[in-house]
Scaffold this motif. Structure first.
Motif, PDB file in Angstrom:
ATOM      1  N   THR A  59      -9.761  42.514  16.372  1.00 25.42           N
ATOM      2  CA  THR A  59      -9.239  42.523  17.734  1.00 25.42           C
ATOM      3  C   THR A  59      -7.719  42.476  17.715  1.00 25.42           C
ATOM      4  O   THR A  59      -7.118  41.677  16.994  1.00 25.42           O
ATOM      5  CB  THR A  59      -9.786  41.326  18.525  1.00 25.42           C
ATOM      6  OG1 THR A  59     -11.207  41.442  18.634  1.00 25.42           O
ATOM      7  CG2 THR A  59      -9.186  41.278  19.923  1.00 25.42           C
ATOM      8  N   VAL A  60      -7.123  43.333  18.516  1.00 23.71           N
ATOM      9  CA  VAL A  60      -5.678  43.354  18.698  1.00 23.71           C
ATOM     10  C   VAL A  60      -5.393  43.205  20.195  1.00 23.71           C
ATOM     11  O   VAL A  60      -5.873  44.000  21.009  1.00 23.71           O
ATOM     12  CB  VAL A  60      -5.052  44.663  18.172  1.00 23.71           C
ATOM     13  CG1 VAL A  60      -3.578  44.735  18.537  1.00 23.71           C
ATOM     14  CG2 VAL A  60      -5.232  44.772  16.669  1.00 23.71           C
ATOM     15  N   VAL A  61      -4.647  42.165  20.554  1.00 24.26           N
ATOM     16  CA  VAL A  61      -4.271  41.944  21.956  1.00 24.26           C
ATOM     17  C   VAL A  61      -2.877  42.515  22.167  1.00 24.26           C
ATOM     18  O   VAL A  61      -1.949  42.217  21.416  1.00 24.26           O
ATOM     19  CB  VAL A  61      -4.315  40.447  22.318  1.00 24.26           C
ATOM     20  CG1 VAL A  61      -3.817  40.228  23.750  1.00 24.26           C
ATOM     21  CG2 VAL A  61      -5.741  39.913  22.176  1.00 24.26           C
ATOM     22  N   ALA A  83      -5.308  35.978  23.055  1.00 21.47           N
ATOM     23  CA  ALA A  83      -5.350  36.292  21.628  1.00 21.47           C
ATOM     24  C   ALA A  83      -5.869  35.110  20.822  1.00 21.47           C
ATOM     25  O   ALA A  83      -6.672  35.271  19.887  1.00 21.47           O
ATOM     26  CB  ALA A  83      -3.960  36.706  21.148  1.00 21.47           C
ATOM     27  N   GLU A  84      -5.421  33.905  21.169  1.00 21.34           N
ATOM     28  CA  GLU A  84      -5.899  32.709  20.476  1.00 21.34           C
ATOM     29  C   GLU A  84      -7.396  32.516  20.674  1.00 21.34           C
ATOM     30  O   GLU A  84      -8.133  32.238  19.725  1.00 21.34           O
ATOM     31  CB  GLU A  84      -5.143  31.483  20.991  1.00 21.34           C
ATOM     32  CG  GLU A  84      -3.671  31.432  20.595  1.00 21.34           C
ATOM     33  CD  GLU A  84      -2.950  30.256  21.233  1.00 21.34           C
ATOM     34  OE1 GLU A  84      -3.632  29.253  21.550  1.00 21.34           O
ATOM     35  OE2 GLU A  84      -1.725  30.341  21.424  1.00 21.34           O
ATOM     36  N   LEU A 129       0.499  41.839  19.944  1.00 19.01           N
ATOM     37  CA  LEU A 129       1.639  42.738  20.045  1.00 19.01           C
ATOM     38  C   LEU A 129       2.259  42.607  21.426  1.00 19.01           C
ATOM     39  O   LEU A 129       1.594  42.861  22.436  1.00 19.01           O
ATOM     40  CB  LEU A 129       1.196  44.186  19.802  1.00 19.01           C
ATOM     41  CG  LEU A 129       0.445  44.454  18.491  1.00 19.01           C
ATOM     42  CD1 LEU A 129       0.068  45.935  18.385  1.00 19.01           C
ATOM     43  CD2 LEU A 129       1.272  44.027  17.287  1.00 19.01           C
ATOM     44  N   LEU A 130       3.519  42.190  21.474  1.00 21.72           N
ATOM     45  CA  LEU A 130       4.222  41.986  22.736  1.00 21.72           C
ATOM     46  C   LEU A 130       5.216  43.118  22.926  1.00 21.72           C
ATOM     47  O   LEU A 130       6.281  43.142  22.311  1.00 21.72           O
ATOM     48  CB  LEU A 130       4.938  40.634  22.727  1.00 21.72           C
ATOM     49  CG  LEU A 130       4.051  39.398  22.501  1.00 21.72           C
ATOM     50  CD1 LEU A 130       4.898  38.148  22.342  1.00 21.72           C
ATOM     51  CD2 LEU A 130       3.053  39.225  23.639  1.00 21.72           C
ATOM     52  N   LEU A 131       4.868  44.090  23.772  1.00 22.42           N
ATOM     53  CA  LEU A 131       5.752  45.212  24.029  1.00 22.42           C
ATOM     54  C   LEU A 131       6.814  44.811  25.040  1.00 22.42           C
ATOM     55  O   LEU A 131       6.504  44.224  26.084  1.00 22.42           O
ATOM     56  CB  LEU A 131       4.970  46.414  24.556  1.00 22.42           C
ATOM     57  CG  LEU A 131       4.383  47.357  23.498  1.00 22.42           C
ATOM     58  CD1 LEU A 131       3.351  46.622  22.653  1.00 22.42           C
ATOM     59  CD2 LEU A 131       3.757  48.584  24.140  1.00 22.42           C
ATOM     60  N   ALA A 143       2.069  37.762  15.158  1.00 20.87           N
ATOM     61  CA  ALA A 143       2.567  38.117  16.487  1.00 20.87           C
ATOM     62  C   ALA A 143       3.842  38.919  16.318  1.00 20.87           C
ATOM     63  O   ALA A 143       4.746  38.519  15.587  1.00 20.87           O
ATOM     64  CB  ALA A 143       2.825  36.865  17.326  1.00 20.87           C
ATOM     65  N   VAL A 144       3.919  40.058  17.003  1.00 21.64           N
ATOM     66  CA  VAL A 144       5.043  40.976  16.834  1.00 21.64           C
ATOM     67  C   VAL A 144       5.643  41.311  18.193  1.00 21.64           C
ATOM     68  O   VAL A 144       4.919  41.628  19.138  1.00 21.64           O
ATOM     69  CB  VAL A 144       4.602  42.278  16.136  1.00 21.64           C
ATOM     70  CG1 VAL A 144       5.816  43.163  15.846  1.00 21.64           C
ATOM     71  CG2 VAL A 144       3.839  41.981  14.857  1.00 21.64           C
TER      72      VAL A 144
END
Length: 299
Positions: A30-32, A209-210, A218-220, A273-274
């Motif tokens: 899973t990718v949030v 996400a947690e 991923l925080l755009l 986290a990015v």
């Protein structure tokens, strides 16, 4: 044509081959993705984002999208003559502002993202934190020190919430291979009394996400990542160093909740986290499926 002349399509094939280890890494993971900023209002970027999310799904990744909508909220507030202010990167939200926030986030923004993903060949479903008891919140509290007396004072943010409990059962149902849906979540939550709250989209994405045990958050955003005081991009930041970066002014404004969210996520089980630039086409794919990645990763 010599034996060394590239065949048409060979570069694309080589790129896909080089991505194989990364594709295997995220298979059935899973990718949030927190989606917001300029990428949401630029039509070409919006279409590219939707295609990339659908591609992730076809590559075996389970993408979950949590979106913001600050510019659109500000625009409607301005047209309605409602004043709004920010404190520590959070919008102070009174009754009138909360009505606009929920209307914009759960309405046109959420559905426009859903339509874009569906147009690209995906099966997106729009939700808010109020659906299926997804995100219960408590009123957010912040304090500040008076510069003269040095006494701490409580900042009243109004109807700004912080996630208190996240029930991901509906997300697990949607993302399994029998259904294959892509959740798109508006960050509006509610408390035990049923009152609605505006939740910072980064904070909401981190909490989700947690709860999902995501491999990546991923925080755009609208910048290339976190920069030091000399303006150089910081490729990596340790979670424990973030309070010092905030205290010395290296990080300020809206980047504060982003880094706090990233730090909390990695300390609570998220694989990484990015913070990356949503204005760059295919930033998601570069981060997940290339050696160099993109933006700033919090370790």
């Amino acid at each position: 044509m010599s034996d060394t002349t590239p065949i048409p399509g060979q570069f694309t094939a080589a790129t896909l081959s080089e991505a194989l280890p990364y594709i295997q890494r995220y298979d059935n993971k899973t990718v949030v993705i927190k989606y917001g900023g300029h990428a949401m209002v630029d039509e070409a970027l919006s279409q590219a984002f939707a295609r990339d999310v659908v591609l992730l799904k076809h590559m075996g990744v389970n993408p979950v999208v949590v979106h913001g909508g600050g510019p659109q909220i500000a625009s409607l507030l301005g047209r309605l003559g409602i004043q709004s202010e920010f404190r520590d990167g959070l919008r102070v939200t009174d009754d009138a502002t909360m009505e606009v926030v929920e209307m914009v986030l759960s309405g046109p923004i959420n559905k426009s993202i859903v339509r874009a993903i569906n147009k690209a060949g995906g099966k997106a479903v729009g939700l808010s934190g109020s659906d299926a008891d997804l995100m219960r919140v408590k009123r957010a509290t912040r304090t500040t020190k008076d510069p003269d007396s040095h006494v701490e004072q409580v900042i009243d943010l109004g109807f700004v919430g912080e996630p208190e409990a996240v029930d991901v059962s509906v997300l697990n149902l949607l993302t399994d291979y029998d259904h294959d849906f892509i959740p798109v979540i508006a960050p509006v939550g509610f408390d035990g009394e049923g009152k609605r709250y505006n939740v910072n989209a980064d904070t909401a994405a981190g909490a989700i996400a947690e709860a999902l045990g995501a491999s990546r958050l991923l925080l755009l955003t609208d910048v290339v990542g976190v920069k030091d005081k000399a303006g150089e991009l910081l490729r990596e930041i340790k979670a424990d160093d973030i309070p010092a970066l905030i205290a010395d002014g290296t990080v300020s404004g809206g980047m504060i909740p982003k880094l706090e969210t990233a730090a909390g996520a990695v300390k609570n089980g998220v694989g990484g986290a990015v913070i990356l630039d949503g204005r760059a086409k295919h930033a998601l794919l570069m981060e997940l499926f290339t050696e160099h990645g993109a933006g700033t990763i919090v370790l």
